[in-house]
Structures are given as C-alpha cells and as structure tokens.
Design an enzyme around this catalytic site. Sequence first.
Site, PDB file in Angstrom:
ATOM      1  N   ASP A   6       6.881  -3.156  -9.540  1.00 37.80           N
ATOM      2  CA  ASP A   6       5.913  -3.125  -8.424  1.00 37.80           C
ATOM      3  C   ASP A   6       5.121  -4.436  -8.345  1.00 37.80           C
ATOM      4  OD1 ASP A   6       3.795  -2.518  -6.698  1.00 37.80           O
ATOM      5  OD2 ASP A   6       2.909  -0.991  -8.007  1.00 37.80           O
ATOM      6  N   HIS A  23      -2.459   0.101  -8.121  1.00 37.26           N
ATOM      7  CA  HIS A  23      -1.356  -0.779  -8.534  1.00 37.26           C
ATOM      8  C   HIS A  23      -1.783  -1.741  -9.646  1.00 37.26           C
ATOM      9  CE1 HIS A  23       1.219   0.388  -5.110  1.00 37.26           C
ATOM     10  NE2 HIS A  23       0.055   0.546  -4.486  1.00 37.26           N
TER      11      HIS A  23
HETATM   12 ZN   LIG Z   1       4.298   2.325  -2.763  1.00 38.39          ZN
HETATM   13 ZN   LIG Z   2       2.271   4.706  -4.173  1.00 39.27          ZN
END
Ligand SMILES: [Zn+2]
Ligand SMILES: [Zn+2]
Length: 638
Positions: A277, A451
């Site tokens: 990510d 994130h």
């Molecule tokens: Zn996502």
């Molecule tokens: Zn997500």
Amino acid sequence: MADFEQKPKRPATGNGPRTPRRAPKAPLAGKAPGAPMAKAPQPAAPMAKAPAPAAPGTNTPAARPRRNYFPRRPRGQAPAANNGTPAPQIRIYPLGGLGEVGKNITLLECGGDMILVDCGCVFPDNEMYGIDLVIPDFTFVEQNISRIRGLLITHGHEDHIGSIPYLLKKVKLPIYATKLTCGLIRNKLEEFGLAGSTKFVEILPRHKVRLGCFTVEPIHVNHSIPDAVAFAIESPAGVVIMTGDFKIDYTALSGGVTDLSTLAEYGQRGVLALLSDSTNAERPGFTATEQKVVESLRGLFARARNKRIIIATFASNLNRVQQIIDLAVEDGRKVAFSGRSMVNNTEMAMELGYMHIPEGTQIDIEQLSKYPPEKVVLITTGSQGEPLSALSRMAQNSHRNVRVGPGDFIIISANPIPGNEKSVTKIVNGLLLLGADVIYESMYDVHVSGHACQEEEKLILTLTRPQFFMPVHGEYKQLKRHALTAASLGIPETNILIAENGSQVILSRDGIQLGEPVQAGAVMVDGLGVGDVGNVVMRDRKHLSEDGLVIVIATVNSADGTILAGPDLVSRGFVYVRENEQLMDGAKEIVESTFSHCLEEHTHDWNSVKTRVREALSSYIYRKTKRSPMILPILMEV
Ligand SMILES: [Zn+2]
Ligand SMILES: [Zn+2]
C-alpha cells in the site's frame, strides 16, 4: 527524499548482508506510465535477460557497489536455474488501483490457475458529469473466468469491494473474505439481488485456503475498518505478499497490532515479491495510534459540557464509532445514529459482534429532542461533505429531525479526502453560521489515517525481505515515493517495478519483466447504464455544462424547402431569453436568411442545411456573446 540520498552503507536490518548463492540476474526495471511497454519475446518464453535500464528517476551512481541484501534463494528450495530449466513463473495483472487511489483489482496467474484479489470502485471526479461510479474494465477477467478459482477480498472499503456487484452480474465467482467483510459485501449484493446466488467463504487470519495451485494465508493488519487482512500467496513460483490497505498500530482499538511475526516468518522463508500500500508513501514517520484520537475526543467531550455533541465520521470506521459510543457511555449520554450507511453498518456490526452498545444507550433519532442536549451524542455520516449526507442537511438547516444551533458541539472526525476539501468547508461554514461550535480537520487530532507512513512501509519491507517489490495502491507520485523508500533499504532498483493498470508482470526467482499489456481501464456507471457513457457523451455533457444549448426548430415543406412554421429558438443554460430578445431576434433572422440562401442554391439535402444553420448561428452567437453553446437544429418535413 533525504533518506533516499543518504543511503546507509549497510542494510538497515539486523540480518546483515547475505551472500547470494547465484549471481543476481538483471531483470527489466519499472517504467514511467505512458512509455511503451517492454515486450516479452513470448508470454510463455523463459525470462529475458536484457540489460536493465534504471528504475525511473532513481539516481544510480555507476560506481555504487551492489549490496548483497537481495536476492537470495528461499530456504529449502533447490537452486532455480542450475539445471538450465527456467524457474516457475507467476504473472501479476494489476487491472486497477495503480496511478490512482481506488478501484483496486489484481489478477494473479500461475500454472493455469488464477485468483482475483479485491474488486473496488472509485467515485467520479468533477470532470465526470453525472457519473455515479467508476468501475474497472472486466474484459480480461471475463476472458479468463474458467481459470479463476476465487475472488479474495482484503477488507470492506468501497475501493476494494465496490465493483463486486458489477462483476458478479457478468460472471460467477466464490468470494473469500473475513466475517465483517463478507457482511458488508452481502449487504451490497442484496441491493442488486445477487446475495442469494453468490458463494461466500469466510476466511480467518492464519487459516490457509487452497485455490488451485495457490495457497493463501490471510494475515491480520490494522486499518481504518476492522477485519482487514493482507494475503501471503504461496505458488509454485514463490510467495507473493499483498498487504492490502494497512498501517501498524501498536495500541489498536481492536484485533491487536498487525501480525508482524507472521510477516517476518514469510520473510525468513523467502518472499518472491511484495505488493504494498502506497497511499501515505509521501508522509515521513509513523501514522499515530487510534488511542490518540480517543484521548483527543475525551478532551472534547469534557469541553462540550452542557452542549449536544454531533460527531461525523466514516460509517466504515467501526472502531472509531465504537470508541465514540464508549465515551458517550462514560459521559452519561445516549447515542443516536444518522445517515443510511451509518445505521446499516452499525446494525450489521452489532449483529456480527464487531460492536457493542450497552442496553438502553441507543435511542432513535426522533427521540433526540426528548433529552437535554448534554445527555446525547449524535453519530452521523457526511464527514466528506457529501451533498446529500445527514451532516450536509444539518448545515443547510433542512434535516428532518435535527436543528443545529448554538447549543451544539460538532466534531468532524475525519480528514477530507483530496478533492472533498471544498464541500467540507461549505458544511463547516454552514454549521458555524448556525451558531454551533465546530471542530474539524487537524484542530485537535480528531482523526488519524488508516494507511502506513514511510517508517511503517520500511518495517514491512524489512520483515518480508522481498526479492522483488511493486508499490501499489496510489497515484504515480506515491508509487514512486514508495519505490524510493524501498531502494533506500537496499532493494536494487532493478528489482523494483512500478507497474500500471493493464501491465502484465512476469515474475520468477530469475527475474521480473513486463509482458504484453492486457485490457484494463475505467468503465463509468450512470444510473442503470454500465459503460454506455463514453467519450462522446462525456464531451457533450461537458459542452452543455459550460455553454448551454440552443435548439432551432422549423417546419419545412419537403417539396420546395420553404419554411412553413418557425424558425423558433429555444435555449437552455445559454441566456435567459426574455432578457435577451434582441439577441434571439437577431439569431432568428440569421436562421431565416440561411434558409433562403439554401433555397436559392437549391440545397435540399437537409443535413447540409442543418450544418449551414449551425455554422451561421454559431458564428453570430459567438460574435455577439463570445460564447459557444451547443446548437441543435431540428427540421420537421411535411
Ligand atoms: Zn484502499
Ligand atoms: Zn481501505
């Protein structure tokens, strides 16, 4: 950039440099979007050993010695190329989520089997007039459906599950997801009447599932929605780890910290590739823990004292919602919910045991006014300024049950997603004008991201020690930054690949390269229409939205071309006709004279008459107004 330029001389891990048992091969490196794809000789051909161009933009001092951090052979496996046979290959086809935030979908192929990971959507930008949703192009998935063993889902956010109904309308696939994610998908499929016909397989972290030649282990990760997992995908070609969306929260509100030890175990055994990510790749440091938000909210509850508290957050951030409920209970307040997704999500989360509200705490939104303001908390949607959301209605004083005023203390517990800033500002202004206290954005740590930041990305890279690295989930600048972070840890630039939607990434222990690209792209959904709005329609919508429309209607004699009725001019979104009679009369004269010219020249081809009318009117209107509305001549023959 600083940490990239000041590269450590040695790997930053405690593992020390390793001696490779075979010389590292030089694979084809990543390339910038827009550049032509590197062509593999044949999709099935052995790995090309082409000289490696440097990864885009990475500064590679020629004299810098290659460190021995990567690659190395996974333990317990025979050397790959010793006997001359090429190592088994795995192909990765990212069909969405690269060069964009949203519509994540990736297809993996090995030994004739395929698996699909995630199937998300993205919401339209301001340029997509009237579009409801953007989904991936499923052509390549449909072409290979007989070989796809299942659809694996990392977590229940829209950018990972939002397109599932549109895919399942075309093909049948069993869905593998954790309990909460299954619940969210089922809700979504019910709206489309697809829930009954879809097979769900509930997966659990640390419980492997077999799909053809793939063995997939879900690994628990922290994110802004519970029950999120990464996948360790074992295949004959090696292990590929896909993180999904993640962060590392050592004091997470539920489920414990991201399962670092399992990730490390895979690192020890050998990881062929990591797909990680990149959403926060540009942010240094760590994402703060959710506990910080709790402390902050507790302070705000104290400040609100005798006021009613209204909190807006993401309906999917169930941990945050739970925390708000706990604080409300602590403060002796009742809780009400507002907004369809908030009501649906909390109901489902309670049913599945992901949320707990003590008996007697929840009240209906209609009962809100029966309690003194200091005794209630309203949890609502609309933190992104969505124009139809509950919070937006409150700001416009048009909510059915809630009137906002000086007695309200409003907290927006979410940061605006890029692009939503203006609508959020509008709501904040509206609420402030009504006299409420409003806490928003970074005023009081009322939100942390879901994130990972750079240090967390480094930790995952260090634990999994992949031979190859592909940054995923992000715009190009974020992917690029993540690639630089990986390079700063000693992964050779040649082992880092920034792919794009539609890339065919061919991986084996011998190298990484790009094959022929496959069909991928964006399909726009408008109402019930999927993919029927293309470039032409979009161009018209843009034209109409910018300059409006003028319609010319005339009834003509098909025998001699004379005008029997009209011409009448109708305009929409161009000028207000009543205040511009002169202009419209002039326009009418232009149309009439164009007709008589055509008549004199004996032009009876109606299409060329229409074109001449359009051109004459267009230049007249431009001369008078410097505008170019869409002009639509309609000739009715009798
Ligand atoms: Zn996502
Ligand atoms: Zn997500």
